[in-house]
Design an enzyme around this catalytic site. Structure first.
Site, PDB file in Angstrom:
ATOM      1  N   SER A 478      -7.166   5.840   3.250  1.00 41.37           N
ATOM      2  CA  SER A 478      -6.986   7.066   2.496  1.00 41.37           C
ATOM      3  C   SER A 478      -6.351   8.166   3.351  1.00 41.37           C
ATOM      4  CB  SER A 478      -8.340   7.490   1.928  1.00 41.37           C
ATOM      5  OG  SER A 478      -8.201   8.211   0.750  1.00 41.37           O
ATOM      6  N   ASP A 489       6.427   7.931  10.010  1.00 43.61           N
ATOM      7  CA  ASP A 489       7.687   8.284   9.357  1.00 43.61           C
ATOM      8  C   ASP A 489       8.475   9.313  10.161  1.00 43.61           C
ATOM      9  OD1 ASP A 489       7.173   6.553   7.338  1.00 43.61           O
ATOM     10  OD2 ASP A 489       6.734   8.068   5.806  1.00 43.61           O
ATOM     11  N   LYS A 503      -5.568   2.097   0.706  1.00 38.75           N
ATOM     12  CA  LYS A 503      -5.971   2.979  -0.395  1.00 38.75           C
ATOM     13  C   LYS A 503      -4.951   4.107  -0.524  1.00 38.75           C
ATOM     14  CE  LYS A 503      -9.581   6.069  -2.076  1.00 38.75           C
ATOM     15  NZ  LYS A 503      -8.766   7.294  -2.103  1.00 38.75           N
TER      16      LYS A 503
END
Length: 732
Positions: A478, A489, A503
């Site tokens: 999460s 990224d 999740k």
């Protein structure tokens, strides 16, 4: 339209035992039989509100019509919630409720939970019968362990069976329990006494349940059929959840557990009134509670633990009296009466913590110091933040303070340890990412209608500009995946460890009391409702797939054993457009060399290789799904484990490594957690935190390699580190 309180919620935020509760009304002793459950109008109203939310696309990310098909899912989940191993209810019990899917639909829509409650009544009866059956087996001559019998303990995929088949299953279970205690050196009389008490407690635990518990279980069979992370919390459960997120409560600061029908102190929370008083210790038992300095005392022996907790907790500055039986005294001794003044207690053990790992110099290069920040959850005190006084608990604030110290100490790199971090606040995931990037998008959210919003770090200040790594495992979920995915990224740091949980959904807490006008407070509870799916800045979802590490450590669990991909109704992976964001560095050029150095070093790291061996053995045992009931075979296995433990500790001594503080405790004692000495278990939990952690040490070593490579290659550093660092502003 009601206003939702959005927050990315944890998969499993571990609350102190003192906060775990499931009841509404106290009682003085465990009843021999429990009153039949009867649906109430309040439960019907609650159910209708929850159904309205989950079937409305304005609120639920994936609303579903509650038809016969979904009703069948609800019924199946309810049965499995009651009896997940299918060892109490029989196929005949299941078939005793005709047209069960329609009855599940009626329960949710109309509040008619009578059929579901009747199944619980059957389940409760079966538990009593099974308790009597296995206690009777202890008197029989069934404990010969010379044959080739085995105990098949994994029943996840078995079908409901008949009573005769369950007799066989329970008999093997009892024999397994007996053999385990026998191998631990226990004598027959002692084994019989331990197991008789264990099996009697099966009934006690069922008697501790009440109507609210079963209603919550039944309603969650519906919410869990919508998606894996939508849940209903009754008022007390909602309060506990908020406490776990805020890391604070008002009370005496003690973690409690019920032992032999008496609430027992497991641990004193540092800084709390109980710890400051020096009047209590682990193992002490609470037998009476009174309010104020002169309030009447109530005997709480036999009470449910949450009812005792409700009596002990209270507003800061108020007084509570406790009658205490010290751990060393018998049950018939006269208790000591003490008074404590309640206070706000911060659960400091659950806060982010920093430490420094010293790495030796390599090939003439200087030694390195790597800072480690262990982040157990993305916590935030929502209520305190809404008060706007600026003083609230927040993981990003705590991490910023640790980073300030690391900067002052001029460390060479930072590892953020997110292992076993199940998530938490979405805002905190964004804010913590902002500590390591200038500014820009951190996470994208797609709502039920398809609208996409971007949550960004808007503060261009950076708290740490040096080399960074994020350590994850399969239980990192999460909010942890939002942070790790954004760092990856942006090319801001290395991701090390295992592929994360997967999740990728956002939940909001809905206070049902705010939905219904003219209601009394704390009547209906809360719903944790899935309202959106999140995506990384790159546009990729973490849903099902998780975050993949740049440098992988051996996996303990496979994707088909644990993680989002194991849920039968999880959302599929998807992708949206990228949110334009900076790319600080391209680690692809470093990875081959970092992996090569990691392979060489880990091959020579005995602790690391032992972890690899243990992971392989654990996976093999999981795949086997049974255990032998042959004593000679089990003794060989036990002796092998004992020899391995002693050999490893001796090797640690020989090599000058940190010793395992639990290694000298010996082999398996055959007892369950609640059967062991309370004080000793509390001490063991503290010692476990000091056990060698070769994976963390290796993650720090990998980052140390990266720091050395960047120091020696300005062009490479220009491709990897933020501009301010490239310019030499990173103090060394």
């Amino acid at each position: 339209m009601m206003k939702l309180r959005p927050t990315l919620l944890a998969l499993a935020l571990a609350a102190p035992i003192s906060l775990l509760a499931m009841a509404d009304s106290p009682r003085t002793q465990a009843p021999a039989t429990m009153q039949a459950l009867v649906p109430t109008q309040q439960q019907a109203d609650t159910s209708a509100i929850v159904h309205g939310l989950l079937s409305d696309s304005r609120y639920a990310y994936r609303p579903r019509v509650l038809d016969a098909s979904l009703g069948a899912e609800v019924w199946k989940r309810y049965l499995e919630a009651l009896d997940p191993s299918k060892v109490y209810l029989t196929q005949q019990d299941i078939a005793s409720v005709p047209d069960a899917p329609a009855k599940a639909v009626a329960a949710v829509k109309e509040g008619d939970y009578a059929p579901m409650y009747s199944v619980f009544d059957i389940y409760r009866k079966r538990v009593v019968e099974r308790s009597n059956y296995v206690r009777g087996l202890l008197k029989q001559d069934i404990f010969d362990f010379t044959g080739n019998d085995r105990y098949d303990y994994d029943r996840e995929d078995v079908a409901w069976s008949d009573a005769a088949a369950l007799d066989v299953q329970w008999k093997q279970s009892v024999r397994s329990d007996w053999l385990r205690l026998k191998l631990a050196g226990k004598q027959p009389d002692e084994i019989r006494k331990t197991l008789d008490k264990r099996y009697a407690n099966m009934v006690t635990m069922i008697d501790d349940l009440n109507a609210e518990d079963i209603f919550q279980t039944a309603l969650n069979a519906y919410t869990g059929s919508i998606d894996p992370h939508t849940d209903y919390f009754n008022p007390r459960a909602a309060e506990r959840f908020n406490q776990s997120m805020s890391l604070s409560l008002e009370g005496i600061g003690a973690q409690l557990q019920k032992r032999d029908d008496i609430v027992t102190i497991m641990e004193l929370i540092p800084g709390g009134p109980a710890a400051r008083s020096n009047l209590l210790k682990p193992g002490d038992r609470i037998v009476g509670v009174g309010q104020g300095e002169k309030g009447a005392m109530e005997d709480v022996i036999g009470w449910r633990i949450d009812d005792v907790v409700a009596k002990i907790k209270g507003a800061k500055g108020t007084v509570v009296q406790l009658d205490i039986l010290p751990a060393e005294m018998g049950i018939d001794a006269k208790p000591n009466r003490i008074q404590l003044t309640r206070d706000k207690v911060v659960l400091a053990d659950s806060k982010a913590k920093g430490e420094v790992i010293q790495l030796p110099g390599v090939d003439g290069a200087p030694a390195r110091r790597i800072g480690v920040i262990k982040v157990p959850a993305f916590y935030q005190d929502f209520d305190a933040r809404r008060s706007r006084n600026g003083d609230y608990v927040s993981v990003s604030r705590d991490v910023a303070e640790i980073l300030a110290k690391f900067n002052a100490d001029k460390l060479d790199g930072v590892v953020v340890d997110l292992r076993n971090n199940g998530g938490g606040s979405l805002d905190e995931a964004v804010n913590m990412t902002g500590l390591f990037i200038d500014k820009g998008p951190v996470v994208q959210e797609r709502q039920a209608g398809g609208r996409i919003t971007v949550r960004s770090d808007r503060d261009d200040s950076v708290q740490w500009e040096g080399p960074l790594a994020v350590l994850i495992n399969r239980a990192s979920a999460s909010a942890s995946e939002i942070f790790a995915g954004a760092i990856q990224d942006y090319g801001r740091g290395l991701i090390i460890g295992e592929t994360s949980f997967g999740k990728g959904t956002v939940q909001a807490m809905v206070d049902l009391d705010r939905v219904v006008p003219d209601r009394s407070q704390d009547q209906y509870g809360d719903v944790k409702l899935t309202v959106a799916e999140f995506f990384r800045p790159s546009g990729s979802s973490t849903q099902n797939k998780g975050v993949s590490p740049d440098i992988a450590f051996p996996a303990t669990l496979d994707a088909d054993e644990y993680g989002e991909s194991t849920y039968d109704n999880a959302l599929p992976w998807s992708k949206i457009d990228e949110a334009p964001h900076a790319t600080y560095g391209q680690f692809a050029g470093l990875l081959p060399e970092l992996k090569r150095l990691h392979d060489i070093r880990s091959a020579d790291d005995v602790e690391y290789q032992w972890r690899v061996e243990d992971a392989a053995e654990f996976r093999a045992q999981r795949e086997k799904k049974w255990i032998s009931l042959n004593e000679a075979e089990r003794r060989v296995e036990r002796d092998k484990e004992d020899a391995k433990r002693k050999f490893r500790q001796a090797e640690r001594k020989r090599l000058g490594l940190d010793l395992d503080p639990l290694a000298d405790d010996g082999a398996d004692d055959g007892l369950q957690y609640n059967e062991r000495d309370v004080a000793r278990e509390a001490e063991r939990e503290k010692l476990a935190d000091k056990a060698p952690d070769p994976l963390l040490r290796e993650a720090a070593a990998i980052l140390g390699d990266a720091a050395r490579m960047l120091d020696g290659d300005r062009a490479l550093a220009a491709q990897v580190l933020p501009k301010s660092t490239q310019a030499g502003n990173w103090a060394k």
